[in-house]
Enzyme design. Structure first.
Site, PDB file in Angstrom:
ATOM      1  N   HIS B  51     -43.241 -40.922 -31.112  1.00 47.93           N
ATOM      2  CA  HIS B  51     -43.680 -40.581 -32.462  1.00 47.93           C
ATOM      3  C   HIS B  51     -45.195 -40.614 -32.608  1.00 47.93           C
ATOM      4  CE1 HIS B  51     -39.706 -40.304 -34.134  1.00 47.93           C
ATOM      5  NE2 HIS B  51     -39.364 -41.461 -33.575  1.00 47.93           N
ATOM      6  N   GLU B 351     -37.072 -51.558 -35.142  1.00 53.47           N
ATOM      7  CA  GLU B 351     -36.298 -50.308 -35.147  1.00 53.47           C
ATOM      8  C   GLU B 351     -37.262 -49.197 -34.756  1.00 53.47           C
ATOM      9  OE1 GLU B 351     -35.931 -48.170 -38.494  1.00 53.47           O
ATOM     10  OE2 GLU B 351     -37.141 -49.369 -39.832  1.00 53.47           O
TER      11      GLU B 351
END
Lengths: 413, 490
Positions: B51, B351
């Site tokens: 990401h 997460e």
């Protein structure tokens, strides 16, 4: 590249029943510069693990086991001295018929005048069906379970549910039962069985294994080994009917939900595939859309009997022999069209110059029908059938096609 | 009993990144992993996207560590020899509202330190991804894709290479603080039916337990963390479609949910997912039919090439989310609480973007530890780990050369992914001693193709049995109790 490129007349990809039959017939027709390339350690293909009988009745007039059937061709290959290599995997075929083969002895490359594709088929998997639920161990395709039991001496099952009434699934129902497993039931999503009637009789009914039509597995349970499956009834559009769910405890789910021609190499070579058969589009010579590349057997369309695989490959070999001696084959511009009662035809186009064998499957079970082949309103061939089942391939010999005239129509009347 | 300097609970990507970064120092380190391999849970069940870091609140650990992790990824992939491609990513939109939101996301990304973001119009979007639907998009060229299995395994193997001990099949069941401020950690083996127990003694404990972070946190005395799962279902498509998805295609995100995306793995498989449902059950990895239908419909809106005939598998991952009393998803929590649990680093709610951020998280953990102790550099630290050479990715010349040197490269075991016996054997003999079927699968990509092991799994099972001298009944598919066989036939 240090490896030289060897020239060869015909390279046959796959030493299963189709490849073996094609090789023997080519040899007999005088084409000797050929090579069978087989990725396994032995010739014979999937027949090696099919230890049940029922093979060869049409081709040899006797019933044989799979290894016996393959053995007849393998002996012939050895007696005639037909060249073959095993433990050799074809990794690429170009549209110009340059073939790359990976072997422990090195990377081999061949420039072939003709390539014969006889790679057979693979099984549709749980993932392809996207069956909901968890992903425990204990979910096997029928062919994998068959290989474990018959070739690898490993018992993968105790309490078994089978999804799909394909022939291998039913044969495995019997095999597993004979090896001491308990086969609880076979579930089939269609309202009719997808395998041959004789297998329902000999593999299910003889062993009191129930077959539930219009049922499917709607959930898989178990986070390690399979614990059970949820089975549901389905409506006419194969949608599960709410409220019909039933939990069936089992440690093994065997899938016999369809076979897919193995055409990865064909696609890379630029061969056009038929959406219905998922095999190549071929003409009456079994030549694909790429000149010099031919296909027969289960890589072309999934057969129900190996006898027809052999016979198809032998016909292919006749055309390939002519292709080798003459350099080309006649143009095929007469297309075959069919109505909704027919699932597919092989070939998909013909020249009109010669008699050809038409193979087809109907799309649903029918009674008291006549299958007709017409051109411009003229009936060329027909077959009356008391019962027509999708499980049984139908073959007709067709003569009298006019080249340059209209397309052929195959229909059920 | 031997005394460890540091015991890390959890051998996922975060635990293994911490192990690897800590092995730069002179420490006796152990990793306790409850599964039979290192990436069996969240680390191996995600999209495998590196990401950019634009979709998190400015100033948050998620934003800071993601941006840092993204910037480190190229060098890391090179050092550790795992697949990573900085292929970029697009977030596509259709409405004015979405356009406004994308501008917000871009501004937020810039605040977070993400570089090269831009809003692009339809024409440019189609140049980048010809098959996509959408009127405009935010383009993040620094985003990428990585192999999450091999990244985790590479970190673990490099840690192991540098002296870290891995204890697989060790589920922590108790943590006890001794009077001398050391910790005693008890584990059980065999997860389901405890087949044994072990005790470990250590100066420091690090909770990198992923989905187990709440349970371990409680054992450390750091109670009160509320953890829920976000359950993500995915569909995997045939890698023939890879050309149609040159980079991940996302929809417009919120700061807590990325939206449905069509992504691509480093092996070329197209992924549809995730569904993102809140769940209290952190163990159930089942996929529901309604979610499969939903994924099909939603993915089709941004990428109209979804065809059920291309499905090869489905999977589920669960992300551990730390939430407040109102259910609002919180930042990563990485803490040392001296008065309750001295010499323990507690990681909660790691997460997404934990995969991208993992090594940055590890460095952050080490910084916190350095406030409490001096760390001496390990002069013998080797940062480089070499992976298994992939036959499928070699030129024909390289393939020929490889076969000449080792004929096992000339034996193709997995036909779909073109994996040779040489690679399978190297995976079977992996340094962590993992001997499950899935262990070989993650390390070689065998059995991951369209036939799903229909051709190769029997051969792989035989090689595992032979190499480890185990019986067929002892061979596990993935987890404890996932045996493949009940015995022999004859």
């Amino acid at each position: 590249m240090s490896e030289e490129i060897k020239n060869i007349d015909v390279l046959i990809v796959g030493g299963g029943p189709a490849g073996l039959s094609a090789a023997v017939e080519l040899w007999k027709k005088g084409v000797r510069d050929i090579l069978i390339v087989e990725r396994e350690k032995h010739l014979g293909g999937i027949l090696r693990q099919c230890i049940h009988d029922g093979f060869g009745l049409t081709r040899f007039g006797v019933t044989l086991s799979g290894p016996e059937y393959a053995g007849r061709f393998i002996s012939e290959v050895r007696e005639l001295g037909i060249p073959y290599i095993v433990n050799a995997a074809v990794t690429n075929v170009t549209g110009d018929r340059l073939v790359t083969v990976v072997t422990p002895g090195g990377l081999l490359r061949y420039q072939a005048k003709a390539v014969v594709l006889t790679m057979g088929c693979r099984e549709r998997t749980r993932g392809a069906l996207a069956i909901p639920g968890e992903r425990p161990s204990g979910v096997f395709t029928a062919g994998v379970a068959q290989a474990y039991i018959n070739l690898y001496n490993k018992m993968p099952a105790k309490e078994v549910v089978i999804l799909g009434s394909g022939d291998i699934g039913m044969i495995m129902a019997r095999r597993l039962t004979l090896e001491g497993a308990h086969v609880k039931a076979v579930y089939e999503v269609q309202p009719y069985p997808s395998g041959l009637p004789r297998n329902i009789e000999q593999c299910l009914n003889d062993y009191n294994i129930p077959l539930y039509l219009s049922h499917t597995v709607t959930e898989i349970h178990g986070d390690r080994r399979l614990k059970g499956v949820t089975v549901s009834k389905v409506d006419e559009k194969f949608r599960p009917i709410p409220g019909t769910e039933e939990y069936v405890e089992c440690d093994t789910l065997i899938l016999s939900v369809g076979l897919l021609p193995e055409n990865e190499l064909s696609i890379d070579a630029g061969v056009v595939l038929d959406k219905r058969t998922r095999g190549a589009v071929v003409d009456e010579h079994y030549q694909t859309s790429v000149p010099g590349i031919f296909a027969a057997g289960n890589v072309l369309h999934v057969h129900d009997l190996v006898d027809f695989v052999s016979m198809e490959a032998e016909q292919l070999a006749d055309h390939v022999a002519r292709f080798i001696s003459e350099g080309s084959l006649s143009e095929c511009d007469v297309k075959l069209n069919y109505d909704g009662n027919i699932n597919h035809t092989i070939p998909q186009k013909v020249s009109g110059d010669e008699k050809f064998r038409l193979s087809l499957r109907v799309s649903h079970p029918m009674k008291d029908v006549k299958i007709v082949v017409m051109q411009d309103g003229r009936e060329l061939a027909s077959r009356k059938m008391k019962k027509a089942l999708p499980a049984e391939m139908v073959q007709l010999d067709v003569e009298g096609v006019k080249s340059g005239a209209g397309d052929l129509q195959v229909c059920v009347v | 009993m031997e005394l460890f300097d540091v015991l890390i609970i959890g051998g996922g990507v975060v635990g293994s990144a911490i192990a690897r970064q800590l092995s730069r120092y002179r420490l006796k380190i152990g990793v306790l992993e409850k599964n039979l391999d290192v990436c069996y849970e969240t680390s191996g069940r995600n999209t495998g996207v590196c990401h950019g870091g634009f979709a998190y609140d400015p100033g948050s650990l998620k934003a800071r560590l993601c941006v840092k992790g993204n910037q480190m990824m190229g060098d890391l992939a090179e050092e550790l020899d795992f697949s990573f491609k900085r292929c970029g990513k697009v977030l596509v939109g259709f409405t004015d509202e979405e356009r406004a939101r994308l501008h917000e996301v871009m501004e937020q990304g810039e605040k977070n330190g993400v570089k090269h973001l831009s809003i692009i119009e339809k024409e440019r979007l189609r140049e980048l991804v010809p098959t996509v639907e959408g009127e405009f998009a935010m383009y993040s060229p620094d985003s990428g894709i990585l192999d999450p299995f091999m990244m985790t395994i590479a970190l673990a193997e490099n840690a192991h290479q540098n002296g870290v001990s891995y204890f697989l099949d060790n589920e922590v069941v108790g943590i006890h603080r001794e009077e001398d401020d050391t910790w005693t950690v008890s584990t059980k083996h065999g997860e389901l039916n405890a087949s044994g127990a072990s005790t470990y003694h250590t100066r420091w404990v690090i909770n990198a337990a992923g989905l187990g972070c709440g349970v371990i946190s409680d054992m450390l005395g750091l109670t009160g963390n509320r953890i829920i799962g976000s359950k993500d279902d995915y569909i995997i498509l045939d890698n023939r479609l890879s050309k149609l998805v040159p980079m991940p295609i996302y929809t417009v995100p919120s700061n807590t949910y990325m939206g449905i995306h069509v992504s691509v793995t480093t092996d070329g498989n197209v992924l549809l997912g995730p569904t993102a449902e809140d769940t209290e059950d952190l163990h159930w990895y089942g996929v529901a039919q309604k979610n499969l239908d939903y994924l099909y419909e939603e993915a089709t809106k941004i990428w109209p090439h979804v065809n059920r005939g291309d499905y090869i598998r489905t999977y589920t991952g669960i992300l551990p989310k730390w939430i407040d009393e109102n259910g609002k998803i919180q930042d990563f929590k990485i803490e040392i609480v001296d008065d309750v649990a001295p010499h323990a680093v507690n990681l909660v709610g790691i997460e997404s973007p934990g995969l991208t951020a993992s090594v940055a998280i590890a460095d952050y953990v080490i910084e916190l530890m350095k406030e409490h102790m001096d760390l001496l550099e390990n002069p013998g630290f080797v940062p480089v780990r070499t992976g298994i050479k992939k036959f499928a990715e070699m030129s024909e010349e390289e393939q020929a050369e490889c076969i000449r040197r080792n004929p096992d490269y000339g034996e193709l075991i997995c036909r779909c992914q073109k994996v040779t016996k040489a690679e399978i054997l190297e995976a079977v003999r992996n340094p962590l001693g993992v001997h499950t079927m899935v262990g070989v699968k993650y390390r070689t990509r065998s059995m991951m193709g369209r036939c799903q092991g229909g051709y190769c799994q029997m051969r792989i099972a035989e090689l595992l049995e032979k190499e480890y001298g185990i019986r067929e009944t002892e061979l596990e598919y993935n987890r404890q109790g996932s045996q493949l066989f009940f015995g022999t036939v004859r």
